[in-house]
Structures are given as C-alpha cells and as structure tokens.
Motif scaffolding. Structure first.
Motif, PDB file in Angstrom:
ATOM      1  N   PHE A 174       0.985  -1.370   0.279  1.00  0.00           N
ATOM      2  CA  PHE A 174       0.157   0.023   0.051  1.00  0.00           C
ATOM      3  C   PHE A 174       0.820   0.533   0.303  1.00  0.00           C
ATOM      4  CE2 PHE A 174      -2.497  -2.873   1.526  1.00  0.00           C
ATOM      5  CZ  PHE A 174      -3.997  -3.124   1.412  1.00  0.00           C
ATOM      6  N   VAL A 175       1.928   0.706   0.520  1.00  0.00           N
ATOM      7  CA  VAL A 175       3.054   1.649   0.623  1.00  0.00           C
ATOM      8  C   VAL A 175       3.906   1.915  -0.376  1.00  0.00           C
ATOM      9  CG1 VAL A 175       4.041   3.477   1.679  1.00  0.00           C
ATOM     10  CG2 VAL A 175       1.997   3.042   3.004  1.00  0.00           C
ATOM     11  N   ASP A 176       4.880   3.510  -0.304  1.00  0.00           N
ATOM     12  CA  ASP A 176       5.804   2.975  -2.068  1.00  0.00           C
ATOM     13  C   ASP A 176       6.462   4.241  -0.853  1.00  0.00           C
ATOM     14  OD1 ASP A 176       7.539   2.283  -3.742  1.00  0.00           O
ATOM     15  OD2 ASP A 176       6.905   3.141  -4.730  1.00  0.00           O
ATOM     16  N   LEU A 177       8.094   3.978  -1.091  1.00  0.00           N
ATOM     17  CA  LEU A 177       9.235   4.575  -0.511  1.00  0.00           C
ATOM     18  C   LEU A 177      10.468   5.165  -1.619  1.00  0.00           C
ATOM     19  CD1 LEU A 177      11.479   5.294   1.593  1.00  0.00           C
ATOM     20  CD2 LEU A 177      12.715   3.278   1.105  1.00  0.00           C
ATOM     21  N   ASN A 178       9.939   7.160  -1.571  1.00  0.00           N
ATOM     22  CA  ASN A 178      10.762   7.393  -2.752  1.00  0.00           C
ATOM     23  C   ASN A 178      12.149   7.773  -2.072  1.00  0.00           C
ATOM     24  OD1 ASN A 178      11.774   9.687  -3.939  1.00  0.00           O
ATOM     25  ND2 ASN A 178       9.872  10.872  -4.478  1.00  0.00           N
ATOM     26  N   ARG A 179      13.139   7.190  -2.298  1.00  0.00           N
ATOM     27  CA  ARG A 179      14.474   6.818  -1.743  1.00  0.00           C
ATOM     28  C   ARG A 179      15.630   8.700  -2.373  1.00  0.00           C
ATOM     29  NH1 ARG A 179      17.586   2.163  -3.938  1.00  0.00           N
ATOM     30  NH2 ARG A 179      16.774   3.034  -6.061  1.00  0.00           N
ATOM     31  N   ASP A 180      14.488   9.317  -3.703  1.00  0.00           N
ATOM     32  CA  ASP A 180      15.323  10.790  -3.785  1.00  0.00           C
ATOM     33  C   ASP A 180      14.867  11.708  -2.255  1.00  0.00           C
ATOM     34  OD1 ASP A 180      16.603   9.549  -5.838  1.00  0.00           O
ATOM     35  OD2 ASP A 180      14.897   9.986  -7.485  1.00  0.00           O
ATOM     36  N   LYS A 181      13.542  12.016  -2.135  1.00  0.00           N
ATOM     37  CA  LYS A 181      13.200  12.601  -1.090  1.00  0.00           C
ATOM     38  C   LYS A 181      13.300  11.426   0.778  1.00  0.00           C
ATOM     39  CE  LYS A 181      10.213  15.023  -4.349  1.00  0.00           C
ATOM     40  NZ  LYS A 181       9.255  15.510  -4.643  1.00  0.00           N
ATOM     41  N   GLY A 182      12.730  10.844   0.125  1.00  0.00           N
ATOM     42  CA  GLY A 182      12.818  10.364   1.876  1.00  0.00           C
ATOM     43  C   GLY A 182      11.692   9.994   2.320  1.00  0.00           C
ATOM     44  N   THR A 183      10.899  10.044   1.875  1.00  0.00           N
ATOM     45  CA  THR A 183       9.454  10.157   1.871  1.00  0.00           C
ATOM     46  C   THR A 183       8.659   9.384   1.830  1.00  0.00           C
ATOM     47  OG1 THR A 183       8.641  11.035   0.187  1.00  0.00           O
ATOM     48  CG2 THR A 183       9.129  12.723   2.243  1.00  0.00           C
ATOM     49  N   LEU A 184       7.444   8.669   2.522  1.00  0.00           N
ATOM     50  CA  LEU A 184       6.749   8.095   2.498  1.00  0.00           C
ATOM     51  C   LEU A 184       5.641   7.900   1.878  1.00  0.00           C
ATOM     52  CD1 LEU A 184       7.018   5.395   4.870  1.00  0.00           C
ATOM     53  CD2 LEU A 184       7.923   5.128   3.389  1.00  0.00           C
ATOM     54  N   VAL A 185       4.873   7.760  -0.096  1.00  0.00           N
ATOM     55  CA  VAL A 185       3.742   8.295  -0.028  1.00  0.00           C
ATOM     56  C   VAL A 185       2.736   6.974  -0.290  1.00  0.00           C
ATOM     57  CG1 VAL A 185       5.018  10.177  -1.042  1.00  0.00           C
ATOM     58  CG2 VAL A 185       4.904   7.368  -2.838  1.00  0.00           C
ATOM     59  N   ILE A 186       1.429   7.082  -0.220  1.00  0.00           N
ATOM     60  CA  ILE A 186       0.091   5.604  -1.190  1.00  0.00           C
ATOM     61  C   ILE A 186       0.257   5.580  -2.333  1.00  0.00           C
ATOM     62  CG2 ILE A 186      -2.434   5.327  -0.853  1.00  0.00           C
ATOM     63  CD1 ILE A 186      -1.225   6.145   2.078  1.00  0.00           C
ATOM     64  N   LYS A 187       0.068   4.393  -2.271  1.00  0.00           N
ATOM     65  CA  LYS A 187       1.118   4.029  -3.691  1.00  0.00           C
ATOM     66  C   LYS A 187      -0.751   3.136  -3.959  1.00  0.00           C
ATOM     67  CE  LYS A 187       3.113  -0.118  -6.006  1.00  0.00           C
ATOM     68  NZ  LYS A 187       4.016  -1.226  -5.965  1.00  0.00           N
ATOM     69  N   GLU A 188      -1.496   2.890  -2.910  1.00  0.00           N
ATOM     70  CA  GLU A 188      -2.699   1.752  -3.481  1.00  0.00           C
ATOM     71  C   GLU A 188      -3.745   2.467  -2.165  1.00  0.00           C
ATOM     72  OE1 GLU A 188      -5.064  -2.568  -4.223  1.00  0.00           O
ATOM     73  OE2 GLU A 188      -2.492  -2.135  -3.365  1.00  0.00           O
ATOM     74  N   ARG A 189      -4.976   2.579  -3.305  1.00  0.00           N
ATOM     75  CA  ARG A 189      -6.141   3.293  -1.808  1.00  0.00           C
ATOM     76  C   ARG A 189      -6.060   1.821  -1.279  1.00  0.00           C
ATOM     77  NH1 ARG A 189      -9.693   6.969  -3.382  1.00  0.00           N
ATOM     78  NH2 ARG A 189      -9.063   8.380  -4.918  1.00  0.00           N
ATOM     79  N   ILE A 190      -6.563   2.854   0.297  1.00  0.00           N
ATOM     80  CA  ILE A 190      -6.605   1.763   0.955  1.00  0.00           C
ATOM     81  C   ILE A 190      -8.248   2.011   2.148  1.00  0.00           C
ATOM     82  CG2 ILE A 190      -5.992   0.473   3.554  1.00  0.00           C
ATOM     83  CD1 ILE A 190      -3.394   1.979   3.257  1.00  0.00           C
ATOM     84  N   ASP A 191      -9.067   0.200   1.655  1.00  0.00           N
ATOM     85  CA  ASP A 191      -9.857   0.349   2.652  1.00  0.00           C
ATOM     86  C   ASP A 191      -9.873  -0.044   4.068  1.00  0.00           C
ATOM     87  OD1 ASP A 191     -13.016   0.136   2.981  1.00  0.00           O
ATOM     88  OD2 ASP A 191     -12.741  -0.874   0.797  1.00  0.00           O
ATOM     89  N   ARG A 192     -10.383   0.550   4.941  1.00  0.00           N
ATOM     90  CA  ARG A 192     -10.272  -0.038   6.118  1.00  0.00           C
ATOM     91  C   ARG A 192     -11.204  -0.769   6.399  1.00  0.00           C
ATOM     92  NH1 ARG A 192     -11.681  -0.680  10.924  1.00  0.00           N
ATOM     93  NH2 ARG A 192     -14.242  -0.404  10.042  1.00  0.00           N
ATOM     94  N   GLU A 193     -12.260  -1.249   5.148  1.00  0.00           N
ATOM     95  CA  GLU A 193     -13.074  -2.235   6.334  1.00  0.00           C
ATOM     96  C   GLU A 193     -12.565  -3.747   5.439  1.00  0.00           C
ATOM     97  OE1 GLU A 193     -14.467   0.838   7.124  1.00  0.00           O
ATOM     98  OE2 GLU A 193     -14.002   0.639   5.384  1.00  0.00           O
ATOM     99  N   GLU A 194     -12.274  -3.429   4.912  1.00  0.00           N
ATOM    100  CA  GLU A 194     -11.661  -4.462   3.370  1.00  0.00           C
ATOM    101  C   GLU A 194     -10.243  -5.068   3.900  1.00  0.00           C
ATOM    102  OE1 GLU A 194      -9.808  -5.401  -0.695  1.00  0.00           O
ATOM    103  OE2 GLU A 194     -10.460  -3.526  -0.875  1.00  0.00           O
ATOM    104  N   LEU A 195      -9.799  -3.767   4.590  1.00  0.00           N
ATOM    105  CA  LEU A 195      -8.049  -4.721   5.152  1.00  0.00           C
ATOM    106  C   LEU A 195      -8.436  -5.489   6.516  1.00  0.00           C
ATOM    107  CD1 LEU A 195      -4.865  -4.603   5.070  1.00  0.00           C
ATOM    108  CD2 LEU A 195      -5.058  -2.628   6.294  1.00  0.00           C
ATOM    109  N   CYS A 196      -9.496  -4.593   7.638  1.00  0.00           N
ATOM    110  CA  CYS A 196      -9.406  -5.049   9.307  1.00  0.00           C
ATOM    111  C   CYS A 196     -10.843  -5.676   9.415  1.00  0.00           C
ATOM    112  CB  CYS A 196      -8.897  -4.307   9.825  1.00  0.00           C
ATOM    113  SG  CYS A 196      -7.297  -3.408   9.708  1.00  0.00           S
ATOM    114  N   GLY A 197     -12.351  -5.159   8.263  1.00  0.00           N
ATOM    115  CA  GLY A 197     -12.980  -5.272   8.755  1.00  0.00           C
ATOM    116  C   GLY A 197     -13.631  -4.768  10.118  1.00  0.00           C
TER     117      GLY A 197
END
Length: 386
Positions: free
Chosen positions: A75-98
C-alpha cells in the motif's frame, strides 16, 4: 536410515529458521509509526521516513533502501530521492481489517552495506465512507411485508424494531433513527437510539387500516450518511383480515399495469392502421393521376383520310361529308354565334391529271374569331346480294 536422514534435515532447517528469526528481531535498529486516513488518493504523503529514522537521503540511495512486505499487496511506496513514504494504492479499512479496531499494517525498510532493518507501522483512520445497512424489515421489491397491530393495543405497544448496522468504526458507526413520514404521526413513534416503533395512543375505529411509516437511519459521521426504510403496518385483529387488506394492492397494481399495456398496444395498432390507410389512399391518388397524365400525352389513333367523292368498288356507300364550322365571339358580348360554312370539299383542289392530291386548307383567321374544324366522316358499307 533414510527416514532418520529426513528427520535430521528437517531439524536443521527448523534450527536455521529460528536463528534467522532471532537475527531479524535483533537486527531491527529502529521503527516508525504513522497514521493516515483511509481512501487516500495515490501519491498522498504519509511521512518523512529519513527524518523520522535519523537517516540521510544519501544513505537511502547508497543503501538501496526498499520496502519488504509480508503480504502480496504493497500500500505504501518509498521515494529514496526525497526520503518520504507515499500512498501507492488506495486503502479500504473495511476491506483490510473488517470490524477489527484499531486497524493497522506493518512493513520493513531494509538498507544494504551494512544491512539495516527498520520497522514501519501504518495506522488506518476510519472515514465515514459507508452508509448504514438496514437488516430488518427486509426491503423486497416483489413481496409486501406488514406488521400487525391489534385494535386493542395499549399505549406503548411494540410494533416492530428497525435493525441496521454500519460497517464503519467509532462514532461513524453510531446510528440514530427518525420518523420522516407517516400516515398518522399521532399514532406511532420511533425510538431515536434503538429504532423501536411503538404506539403513542389507543387505536380507534377512525384510524386507517393501512399505515405506512418511513424511517431514516443516520450515522454520526461527518458528513453523515443515511438509509431509508419503509415499514407497513396494518391495524387488524386477525391474520385473514391482514391478508385481505394487503393482497388487494398488488392485484390493483397488476390490473393497472395490464390496462396500461393494452391501451398502449391499442393506440399503436390504431395508429398503424391509420397510417397504412393514408398511404394506400395517397398511392391510389398518385396512380390515377399518373394514368390520366399518360393518357393525356399519348398519341390519338389516326383516322384514315378519304378523298372526296370516294366510293367503294365492291358496293355503294355514302360519300364522306366534311364541314367547316367557325365559332365567333365578340369581346363585349356574352353571346356566341355559330356560323355554318360551306362544305370543305369545295375549298379543296381535286385530283389533278397527274394523279397527285394537293389539298389546301384556308387557315386565315378573321378578327377575334377562333376557327374550329370538325371532321365528320361517316361511311356505310352495303353489300349487294348476289
């Protein structure tokens, strides 16, 4: 021997796995924790991993920093050039954890030369992205479900209870109930917290047998979401009475639907017949008009020309009489004069000695008169008896 060798091999692999796990736990040099709302767009900012872990961006680049996840989805991607974490894929809480709370997932960031391992935990905040779901009464399209209330019901009689759930968590799942419309608002009420429908007065004979209540279920999210449920109530003392009351409505509806269908079908048939008749009439008119035009422009049959004083060699017959009529009309008079002229045979030149005909017709017009010539040829053949 083979069996003992296999067991010894399995034991060595298990020991190696335990050693790797211990090395993995001891090699974690730091960890970071972030909290993000669900349903964030791709590329949304999560956190500055280099700053939070005390690393330089150059270390992320030289160490070929990458993310290792336990599952197949990242779900998360790493940008090494900036040292940041960004959303890679939409996260649905109900689908992930119920219904599990809190909802989170973890992954590791690994660096090489030397190997460093950092654990990152992402906490997913619930958003009010789901409306309430009504479980009871069941809303069916074909059948009609009704609750029965006896005429002897006391004040506070429990008619039914609206049951609804919300898959969101926290305050987003807190539900409230409200009566939006009712056949008689002075007869029933809905509990705002529990969804119970109760009578608020005694049922009288003047009350309608069929009662229709519209209940709205709202959650406590911002903005709030709602669902609507319709509750049918019949005031009766016996089940046959309930059945008779609520079976008339579907029959009437079916009858109206059939009547509408037949009316539309009849209108279509009448329109088709009218258009067909109109086309046939127009076609016949056009055909007759074309036939008259054809006859008008067609050449007339040729009348044979008989010279003056012609007689049949076989028998005797009457001579052709040719007359010339001249019609004269003055411009200032409505009367017309018909002038009988001399026979046309007198104005014709007889056959000359060489045997050639030279007929000449006087074509001179006089004044405002128009000349009309009518040739009347009659011939009677008479057979002489032998």
């Amino acid at each position: 021997m083979d069996f003992m060798w296999i067991n010894a091999g399995r034991g060595r692999w298990q020991a190696l796995l335990v050693i790797l796990c211990l090395f993995h736990l001891s090699s974690v040099t730091g960890q970071a924790r972030y909290s993000v709302p669900e349903e964030q767009a791709e590329g949304s900012f999560v956190g500055n991993i280099a700053r939070d872990l005390g690393l330089d961006v150059s270390r992320l680049i030289s160490g070929k920093a990458r993310i290792i996840t336990k599952g197949s989805r990242q779900f998360v991607d790493l940008n090494r050039d900036k040292g940041t974490l960004v959303i890679k894929e939409r996260i649905d809480r109900e689908e992930l954890c119920g219904k599990t709370t809190p909802c989170s997932f973890s992954f590791e960031v690994i660096l090489e030369n030397p190997i460093q391992l950092y654990r990152v935990t992402i906490l997913i905040q619930d958003q009010n992205d789901n409306p309430p779901q009504v479980l009871y009464p069941v809303q069916t399209g074909g059948s009609l479900v009704a609750e029965m209330v006896p005429r002897s019901a006391d004040v506070g009689y429990l008619v039914t209870k609206v049951v609804a759930v919300d898959v969101d968590s926290g305050q987003n799942a807190w539900l409230s109930y409200k009566l939006q419309k009712a056949t008689d608002r002075a007869l029933f009420e809905v509990g705002s917290q529990n969804g119970e429908i109760r009578s608020i007065r005694q049922v009288s004979d003047k009350d309608a047998v069929k009662q229709r209540l519209t209940v709205i279920v709202e959650d406590n999210g911002q903005p709030s979401r709602s669902a609507t449920v319709i509750v049918n109530v019949v005031v009766a003392d016996s089940f046959p009475e309930v059945l008779s009351e609520f079976t008339d409505f579907p029959r009437d509806k079916e009858y109206n639907d059939n009547l509408t269908f037949y009316l539309v079908l009849a209108l279509a048939v009448v329109s088709f017949l009218f258009i067909t008749s109109l086309v046939v009439i127009i076609s016949v008119k056009i055909y007759r008009w074309r036939q008259s035009r054809i006859l008008y422009h067609s050449s007339l049959p040729v009348i044979p020309y008989y010279p003056p004083r012609y007689s049949d060699t076989v028998g005797t017959g009457t001579l052709p009489h040719v007359y010339n009529y001249e019609v004269c009309r003055t411009t200032d008079s409505r009367k017309s004069d018909l002038k009988y002229m001399q026979p046309m045979s007198q104005s014709l030149v007889s056959v000359d000695g060489a045997g050639t005909d030279a007929p000449q017709v006087d074509k001179q017009l006089k004044g405002n008169c128009s000349q009309m010539s009518t040739l009347v040829t009659s011939e009677v053949w008479r057979r002489v008896p032998p």
